[in-house]
Design an enzyme around this catalytic site. Sequence first.
Site, PDB file in Angstrom:
ATOM      1  NE  ARG A 183     -10.323  22.593 -57.816  1.00 28.44           N
ATOM      2  CZ  ARG A 183      -9.552  23.335 -58.610  1.00 28.44           C
ATOM      3  NH1 ARG A 183      -8.260  23.115 -58.651  1.00 28.44           N
ATOM      4  NH2 ARG A 183     -10.063  24.297 -59.347  1.00 28.44           N
ATOM      5  NE  ARG A 231      -8.144  19.899 -63.067  1.00 37.23           N
ATOM      6  CZ  ARG A 231      -7.814  20.960 -62.344  1.00 37.23           C
ATOM      7  NH1 ARG A 231      -8.616  21.998 -62.309  1.00 37.23           N
ATOM      8  NH2 ARG A 231      -6.692  20.982 -61.648  1.00 37.23           N
ATOM      9  CE  LYS A 277      -2.078   9.609 -63.885  1.00 33.21           C
ATOM     10  NZ  LYS A 277      -3.058  10.352 -63.085  1.00 33.21           N
ATOM     11  N   PRO A 294      -0.655   3.446 -66.387  1.00 33.11           N
ATOM     12  CG  PRO A 294      -2.756   3.842 -65.484  1.00 33.11           C
ATOM     13  CD  PRO A 294      -1.710   2.776 -65.610  1.00 33.11           C
ATOM     14  CG  ASP A 296       1.060   8.890 -61.302  1.00 31.35           C
ATOM     15  OD1 ASP A 296       1.858   7.965 -60.996  1.00 31.35           O
ATOM     16  OD2 ASP A 296      -0.025   9.045 -60.718  1.00 31.35           O
ATOM     17  CG  HIS A 298       2.288   7.243 -56.357  1.00 31.37           C
ATOM     18  ND1 HIS A 298       1.148   7.361 -55.592  1.00 31.37           N
ATOM     19  CD2 HIS A 298       3.072   6.354 -55.696  1.00 31.37           C
ATOM     20  CE1 HIS A 298       1.249   6.594 -54.526  1.00 31.37           C
ATOM     21  NE2 HIS A 298       2.400   5.954 -54.569  1.00 31.37           N
TER      22      HIS A 298
END
Length: 375
Positions: A183, A231, A277, A294, A296, A298
Amino acid sequence: MHSLKPPLAMKRPRPPSPPPLSPASTKQTSPPPPPLKSLHPNTPPISSKKPKSHPKWVPLNLSQTELSLPLTFPTGQTFRWKQTGPLQYTGTIGPHLLSLKHIQNGGVSYFIHFTPSESAAKLALLDFLNVGISLAKLWEVFSENDSRFAELAKYMKGARVLRQDPVECLVQFLCSSNNNIGRITKMVDFISSLGTHLGRVGGFDFHEFPSLERLSAVSEEELRQAGFGYRAKYITGTVDVLQSKPDGGAQWLLSLRKLDLQEAIDALCTLPGVGPKVAACIALFSLDQHHAIPVDTHVWQIATKYLLPELAGARLTPKLCSRVAEAFVSKYGEYAGWAQTLLFIADLPSQKALLPSQFWDIEEKKSTKIEDSNS
């Protein structure tokens, strides 16, 4: 903390119908002389047109150790470069449309599809690829500090951090908020299509990234209709703020390259939709902030598995985000963002296939021991 400043490394139209014959033209005339034959049977017919110069692939003088295209382009740094052939990726850098591909020896060659200036295109490409930083030198230091990194590096050479245009990088990561790659790519493609069309390669259309002035003409409603959701307001809001900067938004973003990391992060966070982030991503991938991390979920998982096992099971908070970033910098030094990028890529499901199964067997056993210890 190890400080490392690596050296510079550098359709054809139909012919018009003949006019109707006049009485005078019906008279018989002698036939035209036959065309002259070449003295040599293999000589091609003579043409007044100059031969076209054919662009060619040019070696970039970067080994696979310094640049691996599959480990650099489809891994979340940029969403504008497309795979247009086996080990070949195509994208734009400013007004230049180029392709990169691996050649037989593992090195990289580039091909210029369109450019106002070939010399400017090459300079822009080298800058975009951050070639002034020696990846081999960085990884040597990282490997000395981390045996796990040393093992990963054997299988994942050439995962390089790009130096993107800040406006382009900013808009891409505004699209990335709470999103998936498919996306995000569609959104970035829509934004890109607003810029000047530079060419078509491998079935994909490529455009120069639109200027802030062009982006300011796009309404929030247009973006929402294109599928941007919430967004949309962040993008239009950020563009408005940048347009209001005294020296221009593009120049303001470039000026952040000269600030300390925290100052750059704080400045970016004044823009609508930009949090820590996203700001760290922009800082690392476009603003020369090489130790930006960054964080996140993960990266949090990676950190609690290998750097901060005592925090495994804890809930990620802004304070812990800072602690994770500090742990990476403490471990890898002033280019910690480059190390974190490799560790992030290595943990992607699409990239794990590059690693031998026994490597992950070992990792899973270590992880199990840590969890047992914490429990």
